[in-house]
Design a protein around this motif. Structure first.
Motif, PDB file in Angstrom:
ATOM      1  N   GLU A 146       0.830  -1.759   0.298  1.00  0.00           N
ATOM      2  CA  GLU A 146      -0.161   0.079   0.192  1.00  0.00           C
ATOM      3  C   GLU A 146       1.388   1.395  -0.122  1.00  0.00           C
ATOM      4  O   GLU A 146       0.284   2.456  -0.633  1.00  0.00           O
ATOM      5  N   TRP A 149       1.946   1.690  -3.658  1.00  0.00           N
ATOM      6  CA  TRP A 149       0.418   1.517  -4.916  1.00  0.00           C
ATOM      7  C   TRP A 149       0.644   3.107  -4.689  1.00  0.00           C
ATOM      8  O   TRP A 149      -0.144   3.862  -3.537  1.00  0.00           O
ATOM      9  N   GLY A 150       0.198   3.906  -6.217  1.00  0.00           N
ATOM     10  CA  GLY A 150       0.012   5.271  -6.272  1.00  0.00           C
ATOM     11  C   GLY A 150      -0.625   5.176  -7.365  1.00  0.00           C
ATOM     12  O   GLY A 150      -1.465   4.847  -8.047  1.00  0.00           O
ATOM     13  N   GLU A 151       0.007   6.303  -8.212  1.00  0.00           N
ATOM     14  CA  GLU A 151      -0.322   6.298  -9.819  1.00  0.00           C
ATOM     15  C   GLU A 151       0.442   5.206 -10.535  1.00  0.00           C
ATOM     16  O   GLU A 151       0.131   6.238 -12.294  1.00  0.00           O
ATOM     17  N   ARG A 152       0.816   4.585 -10.082  1.00  0.00           N
ATOM     18  CA  ARG A 152       1.663   3.873 -11.256  1.00  0.00           C
ATOM     19  C   ARG A 152       0.766   3.591 -12.112  1.00  0.00           C
ATOM     20  O   ARG A 152      -0.564   2.288 -11.838  1.00  0.00           O
ATOM     21  N   LEU A 153       1.082   3.094 -13.713  1.00  0.00           N
ATOM     22  CA  LEU A 153      -0.071   1.388 -13.901  1.00  0.00           C
ATOM     23  C   LEU A 153       0.559   0.690 -13.286  1.00  0.00           C
ATOM     24  O   LEU A 153       1.450  -0.094 -13.639  1.00  0.00           O
ATOM     25  N   ASP A 155      -1.191  -0.209 -10.750  1.00  0.00           N
ATOM     26  CA  ASP A 155      -0.621  -0.160  -8.957  1.00  0.00           C
ATOM     27  C   ASP A 155      -2.602  -0.860  -9.095  1.00  0.00           C
ATOM     28  O   ASP A 155      -1.858  -1.665  -8.050  1.00  0.00           O
ATOM     29  N   GLU A 156      -3.218  -0.938  -9.257  1.00  0.00           N
ATOM     30  CA  GLU A 156      -4.511  -1.196  -9.214  1.00  0.00           C
ATOM     31  C   GLU A 156      -5.040  -2.158  -9.957  1.00  0.00           C
ATOM     32  O   GLU A 156      -5.595  -3.630  -8.583  1.00  0.00           O
TER      33      GLU A 156
END
Length: 306
Positions: A146, A149-153, A155-156
């Motif tokens: 967590e 995880w941020g805005e990188r392609l 992550d979600e």
């Protein structure tokens, strides 16, 4: 409670289910410790059923102490058999292999390697008690993920893949476990608007292992419907879990109001409980913290005894 068996007038012997109840170590793990590592050597009935003496139970408790100090299960037998180390408390802290296991788990999630993830999940729960697995391996790994995880392609995608994986495995475990337990019913759900369910799933895993009948909701219903849910499901408590701070109006106003309306305890766990502790100090919400083992222990003290 199962009464111990008298074996030829000798020391009482206990079946594996009773040893599991006394020590908190499930029967699958007890068998793995015996077969793979020779940590315990129970006697057998003529039909092959395992029977454990009191000294076997004491040995299981010693094993747990070593594991809680971070010693890998593969190294515990050597320590148990060393006469110069009588008690785990007297030994220097062990580095353990939890960091290496967490690294492998994080790597499997980032690579979306479901086969490896499945192996790590099965092995960890077979070799270690559930609470130890969650506190030492799964929760720290998820906390590390967590933070990354941020805005990188991708992550979600990683988050949702891990959620789907754990929902399937833990959901099946709860389904089969609920059919066997007679403990209080716990209604567990994520904090409204939380971005995921990872902390909820881990909390549900621990609660189910502790003998609670867990009713798991992936999405929280409207808060106004929770009193009805408690009534219809005959719940003895409600547990909310979250990974983020949550909305201020939800934490400071809606949750305290809900706790007053419910006829059962309302608990909050996960990182949100640590972050929002001060905001809920004067409320009826039970703030349980983000150590999920301790959180479920605290919650159990609030629930009615079955």
């Amino acid at each position: 409670m199962t009464e111990p068996t008298q074996h030829g007038g000798e020391t009482p012997l206990y079946p594996i289910r009773e040893v599991s109840r006394l020590t908190g170590v499930n029967s699958v793990t007890l068998r793995a410790w015996e077969r793979r590592y020779g940590l315990i050597k129970p006697r057998r009935t003529p039909k092959g059923h395992r029977l454990y003496a009191r000294e076997d139970i004491e040995r299981v408790e010693q094993i747990l102490q070593w594991l809680n100090r971070g010693v890998p299960v593969s190294q515990v037998r050597e320590l148990l058999d060393r006469p110069d180390i009588a008690e785990p408390e007297a030994a220097p802290p062990a580095p353990g292999d939890w960091p290496a296991q967490r690294s492998r788990l994080v790597g499997a999630v980032e690579a979306l390697d479901l086969a490896r993830l499945d192996t790590l999940y099965a092995e960890s729960l077979a070799l270690y008690p559930v609470t130890t697995c969650v506190v030492e391996l799964w929760a720290p790994a998820i906390r590390e993920l967590e933070e990354r995880w941020g805005e990188r392609l991708g992550d979600e995608l990683q988050r949702r893949t891990l959620e789907s994986f754990l929902r399937t495995r833990i959901g099946m475990r709860l389904y089969h476990g609920n059919a066997l337990v007679e403990g209080p019913t716990l209604l567990a759900m994520p904090l409204p608007d939380d971005p995921g369910t990872l902390w909820l799933l881990l909390a549900a895993l621990v609660a189910g292992d502790r003998g609670l009948n867990v009713r798991l909701l992936d999405v929280a219903p409207p808060l106004g419907e929770l009193p009805l849910a408690v009534e219809r499901l005959s719940a003895s408590g409600v547990l909310l879990a979250g990974s983020h701070a949550g909305r201020t109006d939800l934490i400071r106003r809606q949750l305290p109001r809900l706790a007053e309306q419910l006829a059962v305890p309302l608990g909050l766990c996960g990182p949100v409980a640590r972050i929002r502790q001060a905001d809920l100090d004067d409320s009826s919400v039970a703030v349980l913290g983000d150590d999920l083992g301790e959180a479920i222990t605290r919650l159990q003290t609030l629930l009615p005894i079955a």
